[in-house]
Write a protein that holds these residues in place. Structure first.
Motif, PDB file in Angstrom:
ATOM      1  N   LEU A  28       0.833  -1.215   0.000  1.00 21.73           N
ATOM      2  CA  LEU A  28       0.000   0.000   0.000  1.00 21.73           C
ATOM      3  C   LEU A  28       0.861   1.256   0.000  1.00 21.73           C
ATOM      4  O   LEU A  28       0.629   2.193  -0.759  1.00 21.73           O
ATOM      5  N   ASP A  29       1.891   1.236   0.856  1.00 22.88           N
ATOM      6  CA  ASP A  29       2.758   2.407   0.968  1.00 22.88           C
ATOM      7  C   ASP A  29       3.474   2.691  -0.331  1.00 22.88           C
ATOM      8  O   ASP A  29       3.673   3.847  -0.704  1.00 22.88           O
ATOM      9  N   ILE A  32       1.006   4.483  -2.545  1.00 24.66           N
ATOM     10  CA  ILE A  32       0.726   5.849  -2.116  1.00 24.66           C
ATOM     11  C   ILE A  32       1.934   6.735  -2.370  1.00 24.66           C
ATOM     12  O   ILE A  32       1.801   7.882  -2.792  1.00 24.66           O
ATOM     13  N   PHE A  35       1.759   7.909  -5.839  1.00 26.13           N
ATOM     14  CA  PHE A  35       0.785   8.994  -5.971  1.00 26.13           C
ATOM     15  C   PHE A  35       1.411  10.327  -5.605  1.00 26.13           C
ATOM     16  O   PHE A  35       1.247  11.335  -6.284  1.00 26.13           O
ATOM     17  N   TRP A  36       2.138  10.336  -4.469  1.00 30.85           N
ATOM     18  CA  TRP A  36       2.704  11.605  -3.993  1.00 30.85           C
ATOM     19  C   TRP A  36       3.721  12.143  -4.976  1.00 30.85           C
ATOM     20  O   TRP A  36       3.821  13.343  -5.186  1.00 30.85           O
ATOM     21  N   ALA A  39       1.867  13.668  -7.691  1.00 25.37           N
ATOM     22  CA  ALA A  39       1.314  14.943  -7.229  1.00 25.37           C
ATOM     23  C   ALA A  39       2.390  16.016  -7.173  1.00 25.37           C
ATOM     24  O   ALA A  39       2.105  17.196  -7.360  1.00 25.37           O
ATOM     25  N   LEU A  42       3.141  16.815 -11.164  1.00 31.46           N
ATOM     26  CA  LEU A  42       2.045  17.260 -12.025  1.00 31.46           C
ATOM     27  C   LEU A  42       1.903  18.780 -12.162  1.00 31.46           C
ATOM     28  O   LEU A  42       1.761  19.286 -13.279  1.00 31.46           O
ATOM     29  N   PRO A  43       1.970  19.547 -11.032  1.00 27.48           N
ATOM     30  CA  PRO A  43       1.842  21.006 -11.190  1.00 27.48           C
ATOM     31  C   PRO A  43       2.892  21.565 -12.144  1.00 27.48           C
ATOM     32  O   PRO A  43       2.638  22.549 -12.840  1.00 27.48           O
ATOM     33  N   ASP A 191       7.575  21.617   1.956  1.00 23.31           N
ATOM     34  CA  ASP A 191       6.930  21.496   0.640  1.00 23.31           C
ATOM     35  C   ASP A 191       7.331  22.612  -0.313  1.00 23.31           C
ATOM     36  O   ASP A 191       7.326  22.430  -1.534  1.00 23.31           O
ATOM     37  N   ARG A 194      10.189  22.438  -3.282  1.00 24.30           N
ATOM     38  CA  ARG A 194      10.134  21.810  -4.592  1.00 24.30           C
ATOM     39  C   ARG A 194      10.270  22.813  -5.733  1.00 24.30           C
ATOM     40  O   ARG A 194      10.345  22.417  -6.875  1.00 24.30           O
TER      41      ARG A 194
ATOM     42  N   MET B  33       0.586  25.214   1.863  1.00 23.10           N
ATOM     43  CA  MET B  33       0.651  24.895   0.438  1.00 23.10           C
ATOM     44  C   MET B  33      -0.012  25.942  -0.460  1.00 23.10           C
ATOM     45  O   MET B  33       0.591  26.369  -1.442  1.00 23.10           O
ATOM     46  N   VAL B  36       2.350  28.822  -0.792  1.00 23.04           N
ATOM     47  CA  VAL B  36       3.505  28.549  -1.656  1.00 23.04           C
ATOM     48  C   VAL B  36       3.094  28.609  -3.119  1.00 23.04           C
ATOM     49  O   VAL B  36       3.781  29.205  -3.956  1.00 23.04           O
ATOM     50  N   MET B  37       1.934  27.993  -3.435  1.00 25.86           N
ATOM     51  CA  MET B  37       1.470  28.019  -4.817  1.00 25.86           C
ATOM     52  C   MET B  37       1.163  29.453  -5.255  1.00 25.86           C
ATOM     53  O   MET B  37       1.346  29.815  -6.408  1.00 25.86           O
ATOM     54  N   ARG B 178      -4.330   4.579   5.630  1.00 27.87           N
ATOM     55  CA  ARG B 178      -3.615   4.706   4.356  1.00 27.87           C
ATOM     56  C   ARG B 178      -4.566   5.139   3.251  1.00 27.87           C
ATOM     57  O   ARG B 178      -4.188   5.832   2.323  1.00 27.87           O
ATOM     58  N   ALA B 182      -4.288   8.217   0.491  1.00 28.26           N
ATOM     59  CA  ALA B 182      -4.548   8.156  -0.951  1.00 28.26           C
ATOM     60  C   ALA B 182      -5.563   9.229  -1.345  1.00 28.26           C
ATOM     61  O   ALA B 182      -5.413   9.912  -2.365  1.00 28.26           O
ATOM     62  N   ALA B 185      -3.785  12.504  -1.602  1.00 24.91           N
ATOM     63  CA  ALA B 185      -2.948  12.628  -2.802  1.00 24.91           C
ATOM     64  C   ALA B 185      -3.817  13.035  -3.986  1.00 24.91           C
ATOM     65  O   ALA B 185      -3.467  13.937  -4.751  1.00 24.91           O
ATOM     66  N   PHE B 188      -5.109  16.730  -3.592  1.00 26.26           N
ATOM     67  CA  PHE B 188      -4.127  17.756  -3.938  1.00 26.26           C
ATOM     68  C   PHE B 188      -4.171  18.064  -5.429  1.00 26.26           C
ATOM     69  O   PHE B 188      -4.076  19.208  -5.836  1.00 26.26           O
ATOM     70  N   VAL B 189      -4.302  17.007  -6.234  1.00 29.00           N
ATOM     71  CA  VAL B 189      -4.214  17.191  -7.674  1.00 29.00           C
ATOM     72  C   VAL B 189      -5.536  17.675  -8.263  1.00 29.00           C
ATOM     73  O   VAL B 189      -5.566  18.614  -9.057  1.00 29.00           O
ATOM     74  N   LEU B 194      -3.621  22.855  -5.753  1.00 28.93           N
ATOM     75  CA  LEU B 194      -2.295  23.270  -6.218  1.00 28.93           C
ATOM     76  C   LEU B 194      -2.379  24.147  -7.459  1.00 28.93           C
ATOM     77  O   LEU B 194      -1.611  25.073  -7.632  1.00 28.93           O
ATOM     78  N   VAL B 195      -3.312  23.782  -8.333  1.00 32.75           N
ATOM     79  CA  VAL B 195      -3.411  24.422  -9.630  1.00 32.75           C
ATOM     80  C   VAL B 195      -4.886  24.675  -9.894  1.00 32.75           C
ATOM     81  O   VAL B 195      -5.686  23.760  -9.744  1.00 32.75           O
TER      82      VAL B 195
END
Lengths: 264, 267
Positions: A28-29, A32, A35-36, A39, A42-43, A191, A194, B33, B36-37, B178, B182, B185, B188-189, B194-195
């Motif tokens: 699972l980790d 995930i 995904f991070w 993420a 992607l921006p 964060d 980045r 966040m 920052v964006m 967990r 997910a 994550a 965020f997108v 973020l955008v």
């Protein structure tokens, strides 16, 4: 020194055994973590994509990917090696179990710093490798050998700085008991690392270079890979990290004297 | 009727929020966040106006307005019941809640809502700053502002029911939190966090507009900043309430099935 390495290998083995006990979590980790990373990247595609977007001033797409690569590398180091160990200090102080660490015949800072590793996080290093690869493909040329050496050195310096900052946070636990969310505050500030330094202007640039040196941690290594870093910056980064580490060490020792255990 | 307990529970929850105010302020500060964006996008927009995929022009001031509204909405619609439920299931203290003549989910919801006044108070300086310095970024249509509280409630309800559903999963599996990671994550997108969603290419925007995440953040923010007009907003609100209902049913169903598996630990 030999004893230190022995201790380190014992702790690493224990962490591996702990990790293989929870196999489902491991899988699972991994997902995930992926995904991070997506993420995080992607921006970037949005900022540089489209005809009207010019991206971060002074940094091309490939160059910014290198900064993100450094960011993902350091995040893997924090989540895998720095944060798990040092957040156990917070628990120890609250419950009074730090006694058992202090009684052991070795330096307490070292013992708490290597107490736990989350090895699956090293998957982040693979992600970082992919991002570096994409960055250099975009740039059309690889880094010079000197650049790689400098960047590796700077990433070590960054790790050292992050460790020192975390040690300071852990030491604050001796004064204020509830600091779990202080660590999440730091994580969320990190964060910002980045993005290349031109994103931060004025007071932010100053703060993120000298107070919480995020620029030193991710922009400088990327500049080293691009062959744009001068020696003075490199040397002052190392000196700065050493000074920070010394302060953190002194603060840890001073805080330990505050420790009064808990319960009976 | 057991709902009579709700006002008292709200009062207790508010007292709790006041007692842990420093902790709450640190949590609020951790939401860096959007800021920052904001720095990122203004540094780009200062070099010249940025054009979204739909053709709308974004100046530096537009981005400041957008991301400060993101910050405000994020604070107000926050929910965290998944962690509370997971904790109580694992250490057995949920047993105490089950003895009370009130559905535990209502209790979690009220304690969550009780933080709202204080959270609003903390975001007030940011809100005043936006109104004073970036008024042109805000919607001037009063009907949009009537719709706004509805979208805020809908956003919070989606957040809460997702939390409740994930919390109920901890009856079945230890590592249910967990799933929450997910969710974040994706959030965020796909939520405009973020955008702004306008900057997504066509195909990605179509996906984002179908998923629930935009209803948690982008919808209220876009109403505030007049990116979505009142007329465009109405069907979106219905869609949002549809998600609220679906996720609410999911959470209740999972809870009902899961709670029969609950075994209190300790004595």
């Amino acid at each position: 020194m030999r004893r230190t390495l022995e201790l380190l290998s014992v702790q690493l083995r224990a962490s591996v055994m702990l990790a293989v006990q929870y196999r489902l979590d491991f899988v699972l980790d991994l997902f995930i973590g992926l995904f991070w990373t997506v993420a995080a990247v992607l921006p970037l595609f949005v900022v540089y994509g489209g005809a009207a977007s010019r991206g971060v001033p002074g940094w091309t797409f490939g160059e910014t990917l290198l900064v993100v690569g450094c960011f993902i590398t350091l995040q893997a180091v924090i989540d895998g090696a720095i944060a798990p160990s040092l957040s156990t200090v917070l628990d120890h102080v609250r419950k009074g179990t730090l006694d058992f660490v202090l009684l052991k015949p070795h330096d307490s800072q070292l013992l708490v710093s290597i107490s736990r590793f989350q090895l699956w996080r090293s998957a982040g290093l693979v992600h970082a490798g992919i991002v570096f690869g994409l960055g250099f493909r975009e740039l059309g040329h690889g880094p010079s050998l000197l650049g790689v050496v400098e960047a590796a050195l700077l990433l070590l310096v960054a790790t050292w700085m992050l460790y020192s900052l975390w040690l300071v946070i852990a030491s604050v636990a001796f004064y204020a008991v509830k600091v779990d969310n202080l660590s999440s505050l730091f994580t969320s500030i990190f964060d910002a690392a980045r993005w290349p330094k031109t994103v931060f202007r004025g007071a932010f640039r100053f703060a993120f270079t000298f107070v919480i040196p995020l620029v030193v941690m991710t922009t400088f290594p990327a500049e080293a890979l691009l062959g744009r870093l001068d020696w003075a910056t490199l040397i002052s980064s190392v000196v700065g990290a050493a000074a920070l580490a010394l302060c953190a060490r002194l603060f840890w020792l001073a805080s330990l004297r505050k420790y009064t255990s808990a319960g009976g | 009727m057991s709902l009579r307990a709700v006002p008292a529970l709200l009062k207790v929850g508010f007292a709790e929020a006041v007692a842990y105010r420093t902790e709450m302020v640190v949590w609020v500060l951790s939401t860096t966040m959007p800021l920052v964006m904001m720095l990122l996008w203004t540094s780009i927009a200062d070099e010249g106006t940025v054009r979204g995929q739909t053709g709308a022009e974004w100046s530096s001031a537009t981005f400041v307005g957008y991301f400060l509204c993101v910050f405000i909405v994020r604070q107000v619609v926050a929910a965290w019941a998944a962690w509370e439920i997971n904790f109580e299931v694992r250490n057995g203290s949920l047993a105490l809640r089950l003895l009370r003549p009130l559905h535990p989910l209502i209790a979690f919801a009220t304690s969550n809502l009780a933080y709202l006044p204080l959270r609003t108070l903390v975001t007030l300086p940011v809100a005043i700053f936006v109104v004073v310095t970036h008024r042109e970024a805000l919607s001037t249509d009063w009907r949009a502002w009537l719709l706004f509280p509805v979208t805020i409630f809908g956003a919070w309800a989606i957040n809460f029911f997702v939390n409740a559903a994930v919390g109920a999963l901890s009856f079945f599996a230890d590592s249910s939190l967990r799933v929450m990671d997910a969710w974040f994550a994706f959030f965020f997108v796909f939520s405009g966090y973020l955008v702004p969603l306008e900057f997504f290419p066509e195909w990605l925007r179509t996906i984002a507009e179908a998923l629930p995440f935009r209803f948690v953040l982008a919808l209220p923010v876009e109403l505030m900043t007049a990116r979505v007009t009142f007329e465009q907003g109405l069907p979106l609100v219905l869609q949002q309430l549809g998600y609220v209902t679906a996720l609410g049913l999911l959470a209740l169903g999972l809870w009902r099935r899961g709670v029969t598996r609950f075994q209190a630990f300790g004595g």
